[in-house]
Design a protein around this motif. Structure first.
Motif, short mmCIF file in Angstrom:
data_model
loop_
_atom_site.label_atom_id
_atom_site.label_comp_id
_atom_site.label_asym_id
_atom_site.label_seq_id
_atom_site.Cartn_x
_atom_site.Cartn_y
_atom_site.Cartn_z
N ASN A 86 0.82 -1.19 0.07
CA ASN A 86 -0.22 0.02 0.04
C ASN A 86 0.85 1.31 0.11
O ASN A 86 1.87 1.15 0.23
CB ASN A 86 -0.82 0.09 1.15
CG ASN A 86 -1.92 -0.95 1.23
OD1 ASN A 86 -2.96 -0.91 0.23
ND2 ASN A 86 -1.66 -2.20 1.78
N ALA A 87 0.42 2.51 -0.22
CA ALA A 87 1.20 3.53 -0.46
C ALA A 87 1.72 3.92 0.88
O ALA A 87 2.91 4.73 1.00
CB ALA A 87 0.41 4.68 -0.98
N SER A 88 1.03 3.38 1.80
CA SER A 88 1.29 3.82 3.25
C SER A 88 2.81 2.97 3.72
O SER A 88 3.52 3.28 4.73
CB SER A 88 0.46 3.59 4.24
OG SER A 88 -0.08 2.31 4.09
N ASP A 89 3.25 2.07 2.86
CA ASP A 89 4.32 1.38 3.17
C ASP A 89 5.42 1.99 3.01
O ASP A 89 6.56 1.59 3.11
CB ASP A 89 4.33 0.06 2.69
CG ASP A 89 3.27 -0.92 2.67
OD1 ASP A 89 2.95 -0.99 4.13
OD2 ASP A 89 2.68 -1.59 2.38
N ASP A 90 5.45 3.13 1.93
CA ASP A 90 6.60 4.13 1.50
C ASP A 90 7.95 4.02 2.26
O ASP A 90 8.95 3.84 2.04
CB ASP A 90 6.02 5.35 0.91
CG ASP A 90 7.08 5.85 0.00
OD1 ASP A 90 7.79 5.16 -1.02
OD2 ASP A 90 7.56 7.08 0.19
N ARG B 84 -1.65 5.51 -8.24
CA ARG B 84 -2.42 5.53 -6.74
C ARG B 84 -2.24 4.05 -6.47
O ARG B 84 -2.87 3.10 -7.15
CB ARG B 84 -3.61 5.93 -6.95
CG ARG B 84 -3.85 7.39 -7.32
CD ARG B 84 -5.31 7.71 -7.86
NE ARG B 84 -5.50 9.25 -7.84
CZ ARG B 84 -5.09 9.67 -9.05
NH1 ARG B 84 -4.49 9.29 -10.16
NH2 ARG B 84 -5.42 11.35 -8.93
N GLY C 285 -2.73 0.83 -3.82
CA GLY C 285 -3.15 0.31 -2.38
C GLY C 285 -4.25 -0.70 -2.66
O GLY C 285 -4.80 -0.72 -3.84
#
Ligand code: GDP
Ligand code: PGA
Ligand code: MN
Ligand code: MN
Length: 621
Positions: free
Chosen positions: A45-49, A163, A165
């Motif tokens: 997910n993008a939040s894992d960046d 985008r 996720g």
């Protein structure tokens, strides 16, 4: 329990933990994990960046380049797109065009599986669900995909460019309508890149909506959401559904603060021919304070007609910018400089790097390279201080070195950049690097002549593709490397989609790259001044100026162009606004040959060709 079923269980546990419920996606993941032999899977997910960045730095895949910026080197033999190794495969030979390198799907599928088999052994296979559209877009049905990749650097690029996720693929209206994209890096040392024994294959199975890319980790070959799905697959989908166009287009908005009117311009230029700069550098104080330019996109636009008002609407399916580093500086492109500033999470690829200073450099970043070369290494990783005499003047950065940043860091990002409907298009432009013949701008008011102009776009090829730099070639609509179906059908599709608009955009051909035949200098300074040509174009559409008609379109008169503050050399402006009729007559013969290569070119396009040719042959007044 057998080793195999325990692997399946472990993978299922990972998918469960990630909340990835789409059964079709799960089956796709299992299938390719088996083929590639990956040791484990991980859902992104993008939040894992932030975590992935830390891991990449710890593993030495990324190097720190100042606060919140990173450096990566792709392999020295792997720095550009490979058009030769890129294929569109289907089971219908009628899908073969002139430029799409069509091959039978039944032949390519086993070739790719053979290369990918076991090729990710010991590695993690990242599962990257993505969406190539603003959420809620009328084209969303074509936008979902899942890229499987064994490269963490590719994952970090995907997070910036699309985008990303699980939410984007769990709740699809039809669970099977996602693009299946598999990227396997392979052993870059032994792939014979550019030799007769080249092992790489970059294949879009357009009718299966499946993309299999083997043998590169360079963004243009490996970011499957962007390059293969956003363009090759989408242009095919747009044609097969009859619903839309997917083009290698920039997309920008110009607001006239005096009148409050806003115009949207999109257009195609071949890779490394000025799209990113046009969409970015015009802002925010273009031509004093009167105009504001909004950035919507710099590489891809999907276009459709909205029946509600009969206008052409465009979206940018991407989420970031993968820009050419060369010559990016405060003067040419202050907007880009801000978009890649410290703290933006920018990833630089194949520029020069200094580990001690945690800094990067590329040709044109400053007028001269750093005076103290201590610690500086070129794009291949070689110390500048140890260069042999013969290589003293070689570029420090690869000409196709890039920066990758997200749209949110682009200072002039439009407030409505992700409005699902897209924005209404006033003008469609085509352009490229053309050293002669093409004036600064020529406007075209007829649809068939506009499409004809796009089809006959001729320009110098660039370093964004292997082995073609400087070659003059036709690049229809700037889509030659991304063409997925036959060119005649492509032209017919354009006429049909845009022809359905009751309020048609104006077309224009632009050229920022005309040179003086004697000393080679650019006649037009380019960059921020390019806005002047676009302003004239929208004024023409509004009927505020009338220009000079020529056989190849309407060109501005010198006094219609706002040249305030410019310091053009005497004679250059004249040349920029003049049609060289004898030179154009020669060009028409080449164009006829170019079009003749294509099957089923619509009669309306041939008529446009003949009209232009006849106008050029008529006595000039
Ligand atoms: P894109 O790949 O089509 O997006 O092209 P870019 O905007 O990244 O530009 C590619 C290269 O052309 C970069 O090195 C730019 O500095 C250069 N460039 C872009 N716009 C202009 C222009 O108006 N004039 C000149 N001379 N060079 C330009
Ligand atoms: P570009 O994008 O058009 O900005 O160079 C990458 C590519 O097309 O290879
Ligand atoms: Mn491009
Ligand atoms: Mn670009």
């Amino acid at each position: 329990m057998s080793a195999r079923s325990s692997l399946v269980d472990v993978r299922n546990a990972v998918l469960d933990d990630a909340g990835l419920t789409n059964a079709q996606v799960r089956a796709f993941v299992h299938g390719w994990a088996e083929v590639t032999g990956a040791a484990r899977i991980e859902v992104v997910n993008a939040s894992d960046d932030a975590r992935l960045l830390r891991e990449a730095v710890d593993a030495g895949e990324l190097l720190p380049a100042g606060e919140g910026r990173y450096y990566s080197r792709s392999h020295a033999k792997d720095t550009a797109r490979s058009e030769e190794r890129t294929v569109v495969a289907t089971d219908d030979p009628a899908d073969a065009g002139t430029y799409n390198n069509w091959r039978p799907a039944s032949e390519m599928r086993p070739l790719l599986e053979e290369r990918m088999r076991g090729a990710s052994a010991g590695k993690t296979m990242y599962v990257v669900p993505y969406l190539m559209a603003p959420p809620g877009s009328p084209l969303e049905a074509y936008a979902a995909g899942v890229e499987l990749t064994d490269s963490r650097t590719v994952v970090l690029h995907m997070i910036r460019m699309a985008r990303v996720g699980v939410a984007h693929i769990n709740d699809l209206a039809a669970p099977n309508t996602f693009v299946r994209a598999v990227h396997v890096t392979g052993d870059l040392d032994t792939l014979g890149q550019g030799t007769p024994d080249d092992q790489r294959y970059f294949v879009t199975f357009a009718r299966e909506r499946t993309i299999l890319h083997y043998g590169s980790s360079y963004g243009g070959n490996a970011l499957l959401g962007k390059i293969a799905h956003g363009l090759r697959q989408a242009t095919f989908d747009g044609w097969a559904s009859g619903e839309f166009l997917a083009e290698q287009f920039l997309l920008l908005g110009i607001t006239d603060k005096q009148t409050g009117r806003k115009y949207h311009v999109c257009g195609g230029m071949p890779s490394a021919s000025g799209k990113t700069n046009l969409a970015m550098t015009l802002a925010p104080d273009a031509l004093g304070d009167r105009y504001h330019v909004d950035f919507y996109g710099d590489d891809i636009a999907w276009l459709r007609v909205d029946p509600a008002d009969g206008r052409v609407y465009a979206i940018n399916p991407e989420f970031g910018v993968f820009g050419v580093a060369k010559d990016t500086n405060e003067l040419t492109n202050p907007t880009a400089v801000a978009a890649i500033a410290p703290g933006t999470g920018t990833i630089f690829t194949n520029v020069a790097y200094n580990a001690d200073a945690a800094d990067v450099w590329w040709e044109g970043r400053t007028p001269e390279p750093p005076a103290d070369v201590t610690g500086w290494r070129d794009w291949k990783g070689e110390l500048i201080s140890e260069r042999p005499d013969g290589e003293r003047n070689a570029p420090w950065a690869h000409p196709n070195s890039r920066f990758t940043t997200t749209l949110e860091h682009v200072p002039n990002i439009a407030a409505d950049f992700d409005v699902p409907r897209g924005v209404p298009i006033d003008a469609i432009i085509f352009g490229g690097r053309t050293r002669d013949r093409e004036p600064l701008v020529r406007a075209i008011t007829d649809l068939a002549e506009g499409v004809y102009d796009g089809l006959t776009l001729g320009a110098e090829a660039t370093f964004a593709a292997e082995g073609t730099e400087g070659v003059l070639r036709y690049d229809p609509m700037s889509m030659r490397p991304f063409m997925a179906f036959p060119e005649g059908a492509y032209a017919a599709h354009w006429l049909k989609v845009i022809g359905a608009a009751t309020d048609q955009p104006i077309f224009a051909h632009v050229n920022w790259f005309q040179r003086d035949p004697d000393d080679g200098h650019f006649l037009w300074p380019g960059y921020r001044d390019n806005l002047r040509a676009l302003l004239w174009l929208v004024q023409l559409r509004n009927g505020e100026v009338s220009g000079t008609p020529t056989p190849v379109g309407i060109v501005p008169t010198a006094d219609e162009l706002d040249l305030t503050g410019m310091d053009l050399r005497p004679g250059d402006l004249d040349r920029l606004l003049t049609i060289d009729v004898p030179r154009w007559r020669q060009e028409m013969a080449h164009r006829a040959e170019h079009l003749e290569q294509f099957r089923d070119v619509p009669e309306a396009i041939w008529e446009a060709h003949r009209r232009v040719a006849a106008a050029l042959d008529a006595p000039q007044t």
